[in-house]
Design an enzyme around this catalytic site. Structure first.
Site, PDB file in Angstrom:
ATOM      1  CB  SER A 189       1.597  -9.082   5.827  1.00  0.00           C
ATOM      2  OG  SER A 189       1.649  -8.632   7.149  1.00  0.00           O
ATOM      3  CG  HIS A 212       0.233  -4.012   5.971  1.00  0.00           C
ATOM      4  ND1 HIS A 212       1.596  -4.067   6.195  1.00  0.00           N
ATOM      5  CD2 HIS A 212      -0.232  -5.243   6.316  1.00  0.00           C
ATOM      6  CE1 HIS A 212       1.930  -5.256   6.660  1.00  0.00           C
ATOM      7  NE2 HIS A 212       0.839  -5.998   6.734  1.00  0.00           N
ATOM      8  CG  ASP A 267       2.577  -1.098   6.687  1.00  0.00           C
ATOM      9  OD1 ASP A 267       2.251  -1.175   7.888  1.00  0.00           O
ATOM     10  OD2 ASP A 267       2.985  -2.067   6.006  1.00  0.00           O
TER      11      ASP A 267
END
Lengths: 499, 499
Positions: B189, B457, B432
């Site tokens: 991320s 994700h 995602d």
């Protein structure tokens, strides 16, 4: 033109300091001799500036933080010549000179490489001034005020300077809708380091870099101490073994005479000094500086090292021996004068001297000061803790000797860059003592080294002259070929991606 | 283990804000659901932390400036496990997790990739906490104090964080005499972006990077607006066309009911809200957030998107039509409860929420907020000037929307990185929504993309489970093979250079 470089040396005013503790003030890392732009023989280049239009960019003071003061802007100067530019529609290249430790107008006048090759590349040419030099001083201060203010001078760093260049290059490309125009950055000496680092840190903004005489390996002990002075020694030894030996023997002789009751006045008389010498060190530092500069700027066709050695070897030394020979070297390089050896005490230091002094004491902690046994000089190792004390006394902060290698790398460069990065030329003249901290061998197919045996500091990027030897002409041609190769590949990629 | 991710979603407390002006507060960019470490089914990972020893490094507050305050240091936390390390003599690798927007102990518990592969690589494992999170807060302040202080929070930036990581990696390598040990950095991320940027900016300190779900193309308009919500839409459409259509139709129905005199109380009743709804937007934002999170964390084997759609499609909708179906989706994902839809008003925001809010308003100006026509949501384009106003009101500074692409690049990434850089894996789960800002195609032989059609994700770097589908097991194996290839080449180069 034959004597142009010699006349530079004649104009030279030593910045060497009389006592050892101040030796760190040497602002030696300049791409050209400080007086070069005053040289009447170079007037032809001075006229180049007339192509250029001056701009000022509202630059961010602090790119890396978001404190309220970070957002302050200042006017940063840059110069553009679009005389030869092929325009955005043809994706014509952009040559950018990344300014170093001096006002940018000096560089436009002496760094001819960009201007002289702009026509064949149809390139836009930009010279950007380094923050804190010339007219690019933040916080509404004069240069002197900014350097005296602990907060203001705190923003004077290489990473901020690179980010400045990034912002201006981006701005110019956007303004001229030149998104697809490849940028080649060029720099010499400190600015040469900036050029290579810029390609490594901002590959999305520069397709390639020509880094001339960039001693990127002069940090954090990568280059063993003494490299710098061993190159100076080599230069003199190659010019003349007897000259080398005379210089080598002269230091003890100066010490011997200086220690005698009337020694200093005897030395002042032998060297016809303009003011009485205050110490033997004053004389020695002057001479060290003279030899270093002759080696660093050992430019053809006269080659100052040979000029000095010609004086030393040719002296009538029957009466005073070694010292008279050394003095003959001073006369040979300085020309006939009523007196010699003007100590820098009392003279006003230049922006380059003042600015670089701060840069050395903050992040540019270079190991070029140390003198080890294998030279024609008296050993004088670099003492980090003395240096830290000196900086702390001068500025109230201590240097960060590991930061440059942490941020830019340097250790194991060959292993690191072998499979990372591309499109950098490292050019070095092997007579330049800074070449000892340079990249002298090819790292990969696209990170290449151009060492020249008889080359001096930044010679390849300085303006061409009809007196240039054939090896120098060849070197520049080869550099141009490499850059053309980068651009050709870039255009091919661009075409392929658009199809 | 089968329901572990579902139970996470059950634990989920929405952070969506009731009014549109506050929608920028969504702290969506986390590598895992905020509650994951509280999940009893994940207790097996929690025990991993016992391998780790905690250290604190005296970190420099401001790496890029030399103001007196720049030299301030703070204690930065990092954790090391040497359980599997082969040692410096065998140049065994070092895996470094670069912390993101949360305390680092959370990451050790859920990012299993490093720990689970340390044995086969004989790797040292390090987790470094991001400045300003957890126990790594500068200037002797609490997290809240630092975030409220305009000067203190000014040093909270990604470039400072990367330099922190560089300093700690260097320190650990020096302390353990591990000069030749190759470093692989990992992140997911925001931390995935940091990992890829670290390889690009500090190639001398990291041989390669695994950047999981790193939306590095979500800046400065590179990814067209609406990409994020169009992926959410695609996920629901793929799960069930009728479900997608019901959600698409529901917004106007909520608006219609909410605009009626007793509309809000009717909605509160239909959705069995724990508190009376204050507006239709409150409900809509809750639902948007629910759908987004289901898509972002659409993990096997349960796949929350399918769970929601199962609820919506299977509802007995004879009485209340669309709204009862939507409520059935809420129940399906939240489980049976006496009431639903707890508005975040009045709840204490987490460090992640507060920290990321600041990061977004300073430099991380991402375009994931914009909703365009091609989605199952009501259009709501991202308005930069509203965003700037919001940040200015909140922090007294304006965002720098161009800085990320100026410093790290992003525009024309394929052209730029085709012949520059190496050794980066960009992994993305295509379910995602952040994958819309990720690198989804190979750029070169060594900068490679691993998109997975059913992936969510950061799934690849989270701890493995016996329920993992075979495509996920294969993906992780392939990533390991690539990293092994980097290290093998590195050792071969090392040997060649030493010979």
């Amino acid at each position: 033109m034959a004597l142009s470089w010699l006349s530079l040396i004649i104009l030279f005013i030593s910045s060497a300091s009389p006592v050892c503790a101040q030796k760190f003030d040497f602002p030696r890392l300049s791409l050209h001799h400080e007086k070069v732009f005053q040289d009447p023989d170079r007037r032809v280049q001075v006229s180049l500036i007339s192509h250029f239009k001056t701009f000022f960019f509202h630059q961010t003071l602090d790119h890396f933080n978001y404190r309220p003061e970070s957002y302050t802007t200042f006017k940063q100067r840059y110069l553009i010549s679009s005389k030869y530019w092929g325009g955005a529609n043809s994706s014509a290249p952009i040559f950018v000179y990344l300014g170093g430790e001096e006002p940018i107008d000096n560089d436009v006048n002496v760094v001819g490489f960009l201007n002289e090759n702009a026509a064949q590349f149809k390139a836009l040419v930009i010279y950007i001034e380094h923050r804190y030099y010339g007219k690019s001083i933040p916080l509404g201060m004069s240069f002197e005020e900014a350097l005296k203010d602990p907060n203001a001078r705190g923003y004077f760093s290489s990473s901020q300077a690179l980010a400045d260049y990034a912002a201006i290059i981006r701005h110019v490309k956007e303004k001229r809708k030149a998104k697809d125009c490849p940028v080649i950055v060029v720099g010499g000496s400190y600015a040469g380091m900036l050029a290579s680092w810029f390609r490594l840190k901002y590959p999305h903004l520069a397709l390639g870099a020509l880094a001339s005489s960039a001693p990127i390996l002069y940090f954090d002990g990568i280059t063993p101490q003494g490299g710098f002075f061993s190159v100076v020694t080599k230069d003199f030894k190659e010019a003349s073994k007897t000259c080398y030996q005379t210089i080598r023997d002269s230091w003890a002789e100066i010490d011997r005479v200086a220690s005698q009751p009337d020694g200093l006045s005897r030395l002042s008389k032998i060297f016809k000094t303009c003011r009485p010498l205050e110490s033997g060190d004053e004389l020695k530092n002057y001479l060290i500086d003279e030899y270093v500069r002759a080696a660093q700027y050992d430019v053809p066709p006269t080659y100052p090292v040979e000029v000095i050695c010609g004086g030393i070897d040719g002296a009538n030394a029957s009466k005073n021996g070694i010292l008279e020979k050394i003095f003959a070297g001073v006369v040979a390089i300085s020309g006939n004068s009523s007196c010699y050896i003007v100590s820098p005490n009392g003279t006003t230091p230049s922006q380059t001297q003042l600015g670089w002094r701060w840069q050395r004491c903050s992040e540019m902690v270079m190991g070029d000061e140390g003198i080890t046994n294998n030279s024609m000089f008296q050993p004088d190792p670099f003492n980090m803790s003395n240096f830290i004390d000196h900086c702390n006394r001068s500025y109230g902060v201590v240097p960060r000797p590991h930061w440059i290698t942490t941020y830019y790398g340097g250790h194991d460069t060959k292993q690191v860059l072998r499979r990372f990065g591309s499109n950098i030329i490292f050019s070095n003249g092997l007579r330049d003592p800074y070449s000892s901290g340079g990249v002298l061998k090819n790292i990969s197919d696209t990170i290449v080294a151009f060492p020249t045996r008889k080359g001096s500091h930044c010679l390849d990027i300085l303006s061409a002259s009809q007196d240039d030897p054939s090896w120098l002409v060849r070197q520049r041609k080869k550099e141009i070929e490499v850059i053309k190769g980068w651009i050709t590949k870039y255009y091919a990629d661009l075409l392929a991606l658009k199809q």
